[in-house]
Write an enzyme that holds these catalytic residues in place. Structure first.
Site, short mmCIF file in Angstrom:
data_model
loop_
_atom_site.label_atom_id
_atom_site.label_comp_id
_atom_site.label_asym_id
_atom_site.label_seq_id
_atom_site.Cartn_x
_atom_site.Cartn_y
_atom_site.Cartn_z
N PHE A 11 14.21 -158.49 7.16
CA PHE A 11 13.84 -158.60 5.75
C PHE A 11 14.37 -157.37 5.03
CE2 PHE A 11 11.34 -158.12 1.93
CZ PHE A 11 11.33 -159.41 1.44
N ASP A 21 17.33 -149.52 7.62
CA ASP A 21 16.35 -149.84 6.58
C ASP A 21 15.01 -149.32 7.08
OD1 ASP A 21 14.34 -151.02 5.08
OD2 ASP A 21 15.43 -152.90 4.76
N LYS A 80 8.76 -148.05 -0.55
CA LYS A 80 7.34 -148.25 -0.22
C LYS A 80 6.51 -146.97 -0.33
CE LYS A 80 7.43 -152.61 2.36
NZ LYS A 80 6.48 -153.41 1.63
C1 LIG Z 1 12.18 -153.47 5.69
C2 LIG Z 1 12.09 -153.81 4.22
N1 LIG Z 1 13.20 -153.69 3.46
C3 LIG Z 1 13.18 -153.97 2.15
C4 LIG Z 1 12.02 -154.40 1.52
C5 LIG Z 1 12.04 -154.70 0.05
O1 LIG Z 1 11.33 -153.73 -0.65
P1 LIG Z 1 10.86 -154.01 -2.15
O2 LIG Z 1 9.81 -155.07 -2.09
O3 LIG Z 1 10.32 -152.67 -2.62
O4 LIG Z 1 12.05 -154.44 -2.92
C6 LIG Z 1 10.86 -154.53 2.28
C7 LIG Z 1 9.63 -155.04 1.65
O5 LIG Z 1 8.75 -155.56 2.29
C8 LIG Z 1 10.89 -154.24 3.66
O6 LIG Z 1 9.81 -154.36 4.44
#
Ligand SMILES: Cc1ncc(COP(=O)(O)O)c(C=O)c1O
Length: 392
Positions: free
Chosen positions: A128, A215, A244
């Site tokens: 994700f 990520d 986050k």
């Molecule tokens: C691993 C990861 N990358 C990217 C995101 C996307 O972040 P945002 O919701 O702040 O755009 C999330 C959100 O859950 C995530 O868990």
């Protein structure tokens, strides 16, 4: 009153009005233990006094100017965050998806500099990375993508945790310029790769001249028992994304880079109106300092171990329990069946949890969770799980 919000979320029937540490209170005054931290956001807990103070002081002085001008708070945060993360440079945006967009653009620019006309990035099944068009295209979940085609091109998919599959991509896909991967998959179900996986990805990236993009949006800021999850290994990514918990709830995201990738962007390549504004940076600088001064990643490791051990002994022999896994305060309880109904059941008992990938109970408590709160979490959740698995 007219309800005018688009129905993008399936919301639980509760509204919170106040928080303190790992506790929240709803409109009726009921108290809850927060084992989710707004999905890995409020790592310092709710209403952390140092963050509140920094925000109030900054709001009274200056909230926003523009990246047309110098922003001293952004420079201070840049230094603190790159130090904590072991990286060289940083670009600030407002969310995780935006941080990943910056990383994707950086990889494409890197490829274009190498003369590759149509560069692609290897991304993982069950990953994700966000909800913008490029990040949902990178995400390995058809549910996130369905209805939003055509997807953004330039992504090659590989199974998570499988070095042989990556090696095969290296042999057959000459246009690859980067690998983008979560150190532990969060939304995908708290999936932990084999211990040799991230070092193996690093080695392959070095051999192929690919950028290694991590990520760390969910795993970062102390959650897994290190400031960043990659620091469990003797490696360093070329690019890393953080969001986050960076602002403890104030929207801010960051794309960090090291080595060759650190100085690729030049004026005009990328930008953001709000990104790295004085208010968000004041919060994030306080978060970095608080996490570092208190070595809160150590607390994540020990309280996380206590929760995992507590759950293991309380749930020993429970039929339908497949596995309890996790690192630090990123914990998944894998069941053999869909278990979304546990979320409202826990809420009723004053406990906030989450279910992801249909069958995994996900716990992401704040790093400041006390041992007493951890024990309460274990006892409340294990009795809920036992009842659920017994079909009561
Ligand atoms: C691993 C990861 N990358 C990217 C995101 C996307 O972040 P945002 O919701 O702040 O755009 C999330 C959100 O859950 C995530 O868990």
């Amino acid at each position: 009153m007219k309800y005018s919000l688009m129905s993008t979320y399936k919301r639980l029937p509760v509204t919170f009005v106040r928080g303190e540490g790992a506790l929240l209170w709803d409109t009726g005054g009921k108290e809850y233990l927060d084992a989710l931290s707004g999905i890995a956001v409020c790592n310092l807990g709710h209403a952390h006094p140092a963050v509140t103070r920094a925000l109030c002081e900054q709001a009274g002085a200056l909230i926003h100017t523009s990246n047309l001008y110098g922003i001293s708070g952004q420079e201070a945060l840049g230094e603190a965050l790159t130090d904590l993360a072991g990286m060289d440079t940083v670009f600030f945006g407002n969310s995780g998806a935006e941080a990943n967009e910056a990383a994707i653009k950086l990889a494409r620019l890197y490829g274009s500099r190498k003369g590759i006309k149509s560069p692609s990035i290897v991304v993982m099944e069950n990953s994700f990375h966000g909800r913008t068009l490029a990040t949902l295209s990178a995400t390995g979940n058809r549910k996130v993508q369905a209805g939003f085609e055509p997807l953004v091109q330039g992504f090659v998919r590989a199974p998570f945790g499988d070095l042989d599959a990556l090696q095969a991509v290296a042999e057959h896909q000459p246009d690859v310029v980067a690998v983008m991967v979560e150190p532990i998959q969060g939304e995908g179900g708290i999936n932990i790769p084999p211990a040799d996986y991230l070092p193996g990805v690093r080695e392959l990236c070095d051999r192929m001249g690919w950028l290694m993009i991590l990520d760390e949006i969910q795993t970062g800021m102390g959650r897994t028992g290190r400031p960043f999850a990659y620091q469990h290994f003797d490696i360093r990514p070329d690019v890393m994304t953080v969001a986050k918990a960076l602002g403890n709830g104030v929207p801010i995201g960051a794309c960090l880079a090291h080595g060759d990738a650190a100085n690729l962007f030049a004026p005009g390549h990328h930008g953001s109106t709000f990104g790295g504004n004085p208010l968000a940076c004041a919060a994030a600088l306080t978060v970095c300092q608080t996490i570092k001064e208190g070595r809160l990643w150590d607390a994540a490791e020990s309280v996380g171990r206590r929760i995992q051990e507590g759950l293991r002994s309380a749930l020993a022999g429970a039929e339908g329990l497949v596995e309890i896994r996790g690192q630090g305060l990123m914990i998944g309880i894998q069941l053999d069946r869909p278990c979304a109904e546990l979320v409202p059941a826990a809420l009723q008992q004053g406990l906030l949890i989450n279910v992801t990938a249909d069958t995994v109970v996900r716990l992401l408590p704040p790093l400041i969770t006390t041992e007493k709160q951890a024990d309460l979490l274990v006892s409340t959740l294990s009795s809920l799980l036992r009842d659920f698995l017994a079909g009561n």
